[in-house]
Design a protein around this motif. Structure first.
Motif, PDB file in Angstrom:
ATOM      1  N   ARG A  45      22.444  40.725  82.351  1.00  0.00           N
ATOM      2  CA  ARG A  45      23.892  40.937  82.489  1.00  0.00           C
ATOM      3  C   ARG A  45      24.655  39.615  82.463  1.00  0.00           C
ATOM      4  O   ARG A  45      25.807  39.568  82.058  1.00  0.00           O
ATOM      5  N   ARG A  46      24.039  38.544  82.892  1.00  0.00           N
ATOM      6  CA  ARG A  46      24.709  37.228  82.942  1.00  0.00           C
ATOM      7  C   ARG A  46      24.632  36.476  81.619  1.00  0.00           C
ATOM      8  O   ARG A  46      25.251  35.434  81.473  1.00  0.00           O
ATOM      9  N   VAL A  47      23.845  36.932  80.685  1.00  0.00           N
ATOM     10  CA  VAL A  47      23.664  36.198  79.429  1.00  0.00           C
ATOM     11  C   VAL A  47      24.974  36.184  78.649  1.00  0.00           C
ATOM     12  O   VAL A  47      25.657  37.195  78.517  1.00  0.00           O
ATOM     13  N   CYS A  48      25.253  35.049  78.144  1.00  0.00           N
ATOM     14  CA  CYS A  48      26.458  34.872  77.328  1.00  0.00           C
ATOM     15  C   CYS A  48      26.061  35.035  75.867  1.00  0.00           C
ATOM     16  O   CYS A  48      25.113  34.409  75.392  1.00  0.00           O
ATOM     17  N   PHE A  49      26.778  35.878  75.125  1.00  0.00           N
ATOM     18  CA  PHE A  49      26.419  36.156  73.742  1.00  0.00           C
ATOM     19  C   PHE A  49      27.182  35.283  72.741  1.00  0.00           C
ATOM     20  O   PHE A  49      26.949  35.366  71.546  1.00  0.00           O
ATOM     21  N   ALA A  50      28.016  34.466  73.214  1.00  0.00           N
ATOM     22  CA  ALA A  50      28.767  33.582  72.299  1.00  0.00           C
ATOM     23  C   ALA A  50      27.843  32.494  71.789  1.00  0.00           C
ATOM     24  O   ALA A  50      26.999  31.983  72.516  1.00  0.00           O
ATOM     25  N   ASP A  51      28.051  32.084  70.505  1.00  0.00           N
ATOM     26  CA  ASP A  51      27.168  31.088  69.898  1.00  0.00           C
ATOM     27  C   ASP A  51      27.305  29.720  70.543  1.00  0.00           C
ATOM     28  O   ASP A  51      26.344  28.987  70.675  1.00  0.00           O
ATOM     29  N   ASN A  52      28.443  29.334  70.932  1.00  0.00           N
ATOM     30  CA  ASN A  52      28.656  27.993  71.478  1.00  0.00           C
ATOM     31  C   ASN A  52      28.834  28.011  72.993  1.00  0.00           C
ATOM     32  O   ASN A  52      29.456  27.159  73.556  1.00  0.00           O
ATOM     33  N   CYS A  53      28.210  28.975  73.682  1.00  0.00           N
ATOM     34  CA  CYS A  53      28.316  29.111  75.136  1.00  0.00           C
ATOM     35  C   CYS A  53      27.476  28.045  75.823  1.00  0.00           C
ATOM     36  O   CYS A  53      26.313  27.817  75.463  1.00  0.00           O
ATOM     37  N   GLU A  86      11.962  43.029  88.100  1.00  0.00           N
ATOM     38  CA  GLU A  86      12.733  43.844  87.156  1.00  0.00           C
ATOM     39  C   GLU A  86      14.222  43.776  87.492  1.00  0.00           C
ATOM     40  O   GLU A  86      15.071  43.678  86.606  1.00  0.00           O
ATOM     41  N   ARG A  87      14.534  43.789  88.786  1.00  0.00           N
ATOM     42  CA  ARG A  87      15.932  43.649  89.212  1.00  0.00           C
ATOM     43  C   ARG A  87      16.487  42.296  88.798  1.00  0.00           C
ATOM     44  O   ARG A  87      17.600  42.193  88.267  1.00  0.00           O
ATOM     45  N   CYS A  88      15.697  41.236  88.996  1.00  0.00           N
ATOM     46  CA  CYS A  88      16.134  39.888  88.602  1.00  0.00           C
ATOM     47  C   CYS A  88      16.330  39.807  87.092  1.00  0.00           C
ATOM     48  O   CYS A  88      17.295  39.192  86.605  1.00  0.00           O
ATOM     49  N   ARG A  89      15.426  40.449  86.334  1.00  0.00           N
ATOM     50  CA  ARG A  89      15.542  40.417  84.865  1.00  0.00           C
ATOM     51  C   ARG A  89      16.817  41.130  84.415  1.00  0.00           C
ATOM     52  O   ARG A  89      17.549  40.636  83.543  1.00  0.00           O
ATOM     53  N   LYS A  90      17.142  42.253  85.036  1.00  0.00           N
ATOM     54  CA  LYS A  90      18.360  42.982  84.670  1.00  0.00           C
ATOM     55  C   LYS A  90      19.602  42.177  85.011  1.00  0.00           C
ATOM     56  O   LYS A  90      20.575  42.160  84.258  1.00  0.00           O
ATOM     57  N   GLN A  91      19.552  41.484  86.163  1.00  0.00           N
ATOM     58  CA  GLN A  91      20.689  40.624  86.527  1.00  0.00           C
ATOM     59  C   GLN A  91      20.846  39.508  85.508  1.00  0.00           C
ATOM     60  O   GLN A  91      21.959  39.171  85.100  1.00  0.00           O
ATOM     61  N   ALA A  92      19.715  38.945  85.087  1.00  0.00           N
ATOM     62  CA  ALA A  92      19.775  37.852  84.114  1.00  0.00           C
ATOM     63  C   ALA A  92      20.313  38.357  82.778  1.00  0.00           C
ATOM     64  O   ALA A  92      21.087  37.658  82.107  1.00  0.00           O
TER      65      ALA A  92
END
Length: 127
Positions: free
Chosen positions: A111-119, A103-109
């Protein structure tokens, strides 16, 4: 004195002759026999009661031994089940730790996700 001795002899002769002494001795002997028979009967009754009590004690002793053996078997079963419960609780604790780590790893992931379309990171993660 002779007259006194004569009287005593006359009384003794009368008593012996009439059978009073014999009857007294007979009844005294009869009373002793009855007393002895009564004591013998009481002793036999007490012995029989002791035999019954001894048999009951032996029976109860065997039952106690059997009960103790059964109790030991039940205690073994309870002990095994207790050990199994402890083992399952340890496994549950390990699984809870793993779940918390994931669950900790999932929350970290998240937070790191980029929401830009062309990321570029987003494209790399999708592959």
């Amino acid at each position: 004195m002779e007259s006194f001795d004569g009287m005593v002899r006359t009384v003794i002769d009368l008593l012996m002759g009439s059978g009073i002494v014999g009857m007294l001795l007979f009844y005294r002997l009869k009373q002793r026999r009855e007393s002895a028979a009564t004591l013998t009967a009481e002793a036999k009754a007490a012995e029989a009661e002791l035999d019954v009590n001894k048999a009951q004690i032996e029976h109860l002793s065997r039952q106690l031994i059997d009960s103790l053996a059964d109790n030991a078997k039940v205690q073994d079963i309870v002990s095994k089940q207790r050990d199994r419960i402890v083992q399952l609780m340890r496994q549950l604790g390990e699984l809870e730790l793993k779940l918390m780590e994931e669950e900790r790893c999932r929350k970290q992931a998240e937070r790191r996700v980029c929401f830009a379309d062309n990321c570029a990171e987003r494209v790399a993660e999708a592959l």
